[in-house]
Design a protein around this motif. Structure first.
Motif, PDB file in Angstrom:
ATOM      1  N   GLU A 253       4.587   9.469  -9.349  1.00  0.00           N
ATOM      2  CA  GLU A 253       3.212   9.231  -9.085  1.00  0.00           C
ATOM      3  C   GLU A 253       3.206   8.086  -7.864  1.00  0.00           C
ATOM      4  O   GLU A 253       2.264   8.170  -6.892  1.00  0.00           O
ATOM      5  CB  GLU A 253       2.581   8.348 -10.138  1.00  0.00           C
ATOM      6  N   THR A 254       3.987   7.482  -7.776  1.00  0.00           N
ATOM      7  CA  THR A 254       4.009   6.031  -6.678  1.00  0.00           C
ATOM      8  C   THR A 254       4.188   6.745  -5.578  1.00  0.00           C
ATOM      9  O   THR A 254       3.633   6.219  -4.329  1.00  0.00           O
ATOM     10  CB  THR A 254       4.890   4.981  -7.074  1.00  0.00           C
ATOM     11  N   LEU A 255       5.176   7.671  -5.218  1.00  0.00           N
ATOM     12  CA  LEU A 255       5.605   8.218  -3.937  1.00  0.00           C
ATOM     13  C   LEU A 255       4.478   9.244  -3.544  1.00  0.00           C
ATOM     14  O   LEU A 255       4.480   9.706  -2.232  1.00  0.00           O
ATOM     15  CB  LEU A 255       7.016   8.772  -4.025  1.00  0.00           C
TER      16      LEU A 255
ATOM     17  N   ASN B  73      14.938   4.705   4.375  1.00  0.00           N
ATOM     18  CA  ASN B  73      15.070   5.789   5.179  1.00  0.00           C
ATOM     19  C   ASN B  73      14.241   6.942   4.435  1.00  0.00           C
ATOM     20  O   ASN B  73      14.083   6.909   3.028  1.00  0.00           O
ATOM     21  CB  ASN B  73      16.103   6.231   5.996  1.00  0.00           C
ATOM     22  N   GLU B  74      14.043   7.909   5.128  1.00  0.00           N
ATOM     23  CA  GLU B  74      13.245   9.257   4.423  1.00  0.00           C
ATOM     24  C   GLU B  74      14.383  10.015   3.641  1.00  0.00           C
ATOM     25  O   GLU B  74      13.756  10.559   2.540  1.00  0.00           O
ATOM     26  CB  GLU B  74      12.710  10.118   5.778  1.00  0.00           C
TER      27      GLU B  74
ATOM     28  N   GLU C 297       0.838  -4.177   9.810  1.00  0.00           N
ATOM     29  CA  GLU C 297       0.352  -2.874  10.032  1.00  0.00           C
ATOM     30  C   GLU C 297      -0.052  -1.917   9.289  1.00  0.00           C
ATOM     31  O   GLU C 297      -1.363  -1.517   9.403  1.00  0.00           O
ATOM     32  CB  GLU C 297       1.897  -2.165  10.580  1.00  0.00           C
ATOM     33  N   TYR C 298       0.406  -2.077   8.070  1.00  0.00           N
ATOM     34  CA  TYR C 298      -0.137  -0.966   6.909  1.00  0.00           C
ATOM     35  C   TYR C 298      -1.447  -1.749   6.308  1.00  0.00           C
ATOM     36  O   TYR C 298      -2.391  -0.979   5.985  1.00  0.00           O
ATOM     37  CB  TYR C 298       0.779  -0.524   5.773  1.00  0.00           C
ATOM     38  N   ALA C 299      -1.649  -2.801   6.189  1.00  0.00           N
ATOM     39  CA  ALA C 299      -2.709  -3.541   5.669  1.00  0.00           C
ATOM     40  C   ALA C 299      -3.918  -3.244   6.677  1.00  0.00           C
ATOM     41  O   ALA C 299      -5.050  -3.014   6.303  1.00  0.00           O
ATOM     42  CB  ALA C 299      -2.654  -4.739   5.471  1.00  0.00           C
ATOM     43  N   LYS C 300      -3.377  -3.349   8.044  1.00  0.00           N
ATOM     44  CA  LYS C 300      -4.651  -3.076   9.129  1.00  0.00           C
ATOM     45  C   LYS C 300      -4.937  -1.650   8.859  1.00  0.00           C
ATOM     46  O   LYS C 300      -6.178  -1.325   9.163  1.00  0.00           O
ATOM     47  CB  LYS C 300      -4.079  -3.579  10.165  1.00  0.00           C
ATOM     48  N   GLN C 301      -4.191  -0.859   8.688  1.00  0.00           N
ATOM     49  CA  GLN C 301      -4.705   0.716   8.458  1.00  0.00           C
ATOM     50  C   GLN C 301      -5.513   0.937   7.438  1.00  0.00           C
ATOM     51  O   GLN C 301      -6.640   1.534   7.350  1.00  0.00           O
ATOM     52  CB  GLN C 301      -3.123   1.551   8.403  1.00  0.00           C
ATOM     53  N   ILE C 302      -5.286   0.187   6.062  1.00  0.00           N
ATOM     54  CA  ILE C 302      -6.090   0.280   5.018  1.00  0.00           C
ATOM     55  C   ILE C 302      -7.403  -0.185   5.387  1.00  0.00           C
ATOM     56  O   ILE C 302      -8.312   0.416   5.111  1.00  0.00           O
ATOM     57  CB  ILE C 302      -5.453  -0.354   3.835  1.00  0.00           C
TER      58      ILE C 302
ATOM     59  N   TYR D 189       0.700  -1.195   0.092  1.00  0.00           N
ATOM     60  CA  TYR D 189      -0.189   0.067   0.009  1.00  0.00           C
ATOM     61  C   TYR D 189       0.920   1.277   0.065  1.00  0.00           C
ATOM     62  O   TYR D 189       1.804   1.318   1.098  1.00  0.00           O
ATOM     63  CB  TYR D 189      -0.893  -0.053   1.065  1.00  0.00           C
ATOM     64  N   LEU D 190       0.445   2.433  -1.008  1.00  0.00           N
ATOM     65  CA  LEU D 190       1.391   3.319  -1.169  1.00  0.00           C
ATOM     66  C   LEU D 190       1.086   4.369  -0.144  1.00  0.00           C
ATOM     67  O   LEU D 190       0.318   5.351  -0.367  1.00  0.00           O
ATOM     68  CB  LEU D 190       1.045   3.816  -2.607  1.00  0.00           C
ATOM     69  N   ILE D 191       1.487   4.028   1.109  1.00  0.00           N
ATOM     70  CA  ILE D 191       1.285   4.926   2.059  1.00  0.00           C
ATOM     71  C   ILE D 191       2.956   5.427   2.553  1.00  0.00           C
ATOM     72  O   ILE D 191       3.801   4.676   2.594  1.00  0.00           O
ATOM     73  CB  ILE D 191       0.802   4.285   3.370  1.00  0.00           C
ATOM     74  N   LYS D 192       3.085   6.568   2.825  1.00  0.00           N
ATOM     75  CA  LYS D 192       4.443   7.290   2.700  1.00  0.00           C
ATOM     76  C   LYS D 192       5.332   6.639   3.775  1.00  0.00           C
ATOM     77  O   LYS D 192       6.446   6.124   3.475  1.00  0.00           O
ATOM     78  CB  LYS D 192       4.582   8.652   3.188  1.00  0.00           C
ATOM     79  N   GLU D 193       4.720   6.079   5.082  1.00  0.00           N
ATOM     80  CA  GLU D 193       5.739   5.425   5.938  1.00  0.00           C
ATOM     81  C   GLU D 193       5.908   4.046   5.295  1.00  0.00           C
ATOM     82  O   GLU D 193       7.187   3.570   5.774  1.00  0.00           O
ATOM     83  CB  GLU D 193       5.033   5.469   7.273  1.00  0.00           C
ATOM     84  N   ASN D 194       5.136   3.551   4.744  1.00  0.00           N
ATOM     85  CA  ASN D 194       5.423   2.239   4.252  1.00  0.00           C
ATOM     86  C   ASN D 194       6.381   2.391   3.319  1.00  0.00           C
ATOM     87  O   ASN D 194       7.563   1.353   3.063  1.00  0.00           O
ATOM     88  CB  ASN D 194       4.133   1.603   3.706  1.00  0.00           C
ATOM     89  N   MET D 195       6.548   3.244   2.185  1.00  0.00           N
ATOM     90  CA  MET D 195       7.503   3.267   1.135  1.00  0.00           C
ATOM     91  C   MET D 195       8.705   3.935   1.855  1.00  0.00           C
ATOM     92  O   MET D 195       9.943   3.385   1.386  1.00  0.00           O
ATOM     93  CB  MET D 195       6.918   4.580   0.331  1.00  0.00           C
TER      94      MET D 195
END
Length: 435
Positions: A356-358, A281-282, A386-391, A269-275
């Protein structure tokens, strides 16, 4: 000339219809052997829109000549099939096969308007087993560009629910999508996977441009194609996203009323924290984003396309730096002739793709989903739980279900028959319960 052929066809039909009908007759998948004048030929009914003819023996040095024709097939009476096409030289061919009496009527007109009619017997020299799964290569248009797909279906007995499958980032149809399409067809779906524009066999420029917007258009075009078919129940259209394909499928499902439900399988899932986690790292995330901006500006000014690798064994400049991703995809780079069945995957992507993706916000999209939703995720899939549950928690519809599979890594959803089989069973059972 067409009127003459039609008149002759009608006369023959009146004769054929007097034949005693038999049950259990199939047409597609059979190869017919028959003789017309000095021509001995085989006609293979490849699919419901393609036939292949071969001259077994023929005058004028034409023995062995063969061609695949785009045709139309109609069952005009029980056990009686009409197949017709126009050849490259403009000749029109109409064959009527009576499977009740093993007779074939052939009518064709040449470009010089000469008409020929023949009636002869045939024998069936081969046929596909009813247990074999037909996989048909199909073409459809997306934004006036040709898209090539693989269509899987078990039989033609009745209208079926249909599903469009979109795979991981930069993937081709021969990778994980076909694994789901074949299995879902066994469950009674008409299943379609395809090369998105810019990838594999499909048209589109620049090549290897990962555009969520383009893929969303391709999915809508795939749905257009499916509902135009007479073997698809237009009221039962489902979409499945695998890995990165979950993001496009979520977006498409928001406002496309034709979609009955959406299944999200092992989503990246294209969530910033996941990417940020995926890239390392950031700082790396920001470097990738700035590079994409510069590449886009360069393309718009000069038309020049910059490419980066999708995977690599070292460094963090590639699209997907984690080593396990490289280890899974690396064998797909082998272009030896005996690996052509693997399709046209290439280890490169336009640098501007990450613009687009980021910048995509999967959580904002999830909050707009009102369609019935099934989310399937593995404990060690991208981002873990974690991120799948957020979605899942962000999706407002009450008609949603989640399936969490412990001790399962992301790539098992690509090629492990046990995990894919479990996912397909879940999708099939869930779709049957969607109202």
């Amino acid at each position: 000339m067409k009127k003459i052929i039609l008149t002759t066809v009608i006369v023959l039909l009146s004769i054929f219809n007097n034949a005693k009908a038999q049950t259990g007759l199939n047409f597609i998948g059979r190869t017919f052997d028959y003789q017309i004048d000095n021509f001995h030929l085989n006609l293979e009914i490849v699919s419901d829109n393609q036939a292949k003819w071969t001259y077994i023996s023929a005058p004028n040095n034409e023995t062995g000549k063969t061609a695949v024709e785009n045709c139309k097939i109609e069952e005009i009476s029980h056990g009686i099939y009409k197949i017709y096409w126009t050849e490259k030289d403009g000749s029109n061919v109409v064959d009527i096969f009576n499977l009740n009496s093993n007779e074939v009527f052939v009518a064709f007109s040449l470009p010089n308007n000469k008409l020929y009619n023949y009636k002869t017997s045939f024998k069936i020299i081969s046929e596909k087993s009813e247990n074999m799964l037909p996989i048909e290569k199909v073409n459809f248009k997306s934004n006036n560009q040709n898209v090539v797909g693989l269509l899987c279906k078990k039989d033609n007995k009745k209208k079926k629910p249909a599903v469009v499958i979109l795979g991981p980032i930069c993937s081709v149809k021969e990778q994980s999508p076909i694994q789901y399409a074949t299995r879902l067809s066994e469950k009674g779906f008409v299943a379609l996977c395809f090369d998105a524009r810019g990838y594999g066999e499909s048209e589109g420029q620049p090549r290897q441009f990962e555009s969520l917007k383009n893929k969303e258009e391709d999915v809508r075009a795939a749905i257009d194609f499916l509902i135009s078919r007479n073997d698809v129940d237009a009221d039962k259209i489902f979409v499945i996203g695998i890995c990165n394909g979950t993001n496009e499928m979520m977006q498409v499902s928001i406002d496309d009323k034709r979609i009955k439900g959406i299944a999200l399988v092992s989503g990246n899932y294209l969530i910033k924290e996941n990417m940020v986690d995926l890239l390392g790292n950031e700082k790396i995330w920001d470097t990738h984003l700035q590079r994409a901006k510069l590449a886009k500006e360069k393309f718009e000014k000069t038309g020049e396309v910059e490419y980066i690798k999708i995977t690599d064994s070292i460094g963090n400049e590639q699209l997907l730096p984690p080593l396990p991703i490289y280890e899974w995809y690396h064998p797909w780079e082998n272009k030896a002739p005996y690996f052509t069945y693997r399709g046209g995957w290439q280890n490169k992507v336009t640098a501007m793709s990450e613009l687009e993706t980021l910048n995509f916000d999967a959580l904002s999209v999830a909050k707009k989903i009102s369609k019935p939703t099934l989310l399937i995720h593995g404990e060690m899939s991208d981002g873990g739980y974690e991120y799948a549950k957020q979605i899942f928690n962000s999706i407002p519809t009450q008609n949603k279900k989640s399936v969490w599979i412990d001790k399962t890594v992301h790539f098992q959803f690509y090629d492990d028959p046990r995990v894919i089989g479990q996912a397909v069973n879940e999708i099939s059972d869930w779709s049957n319960q969607v109202n």
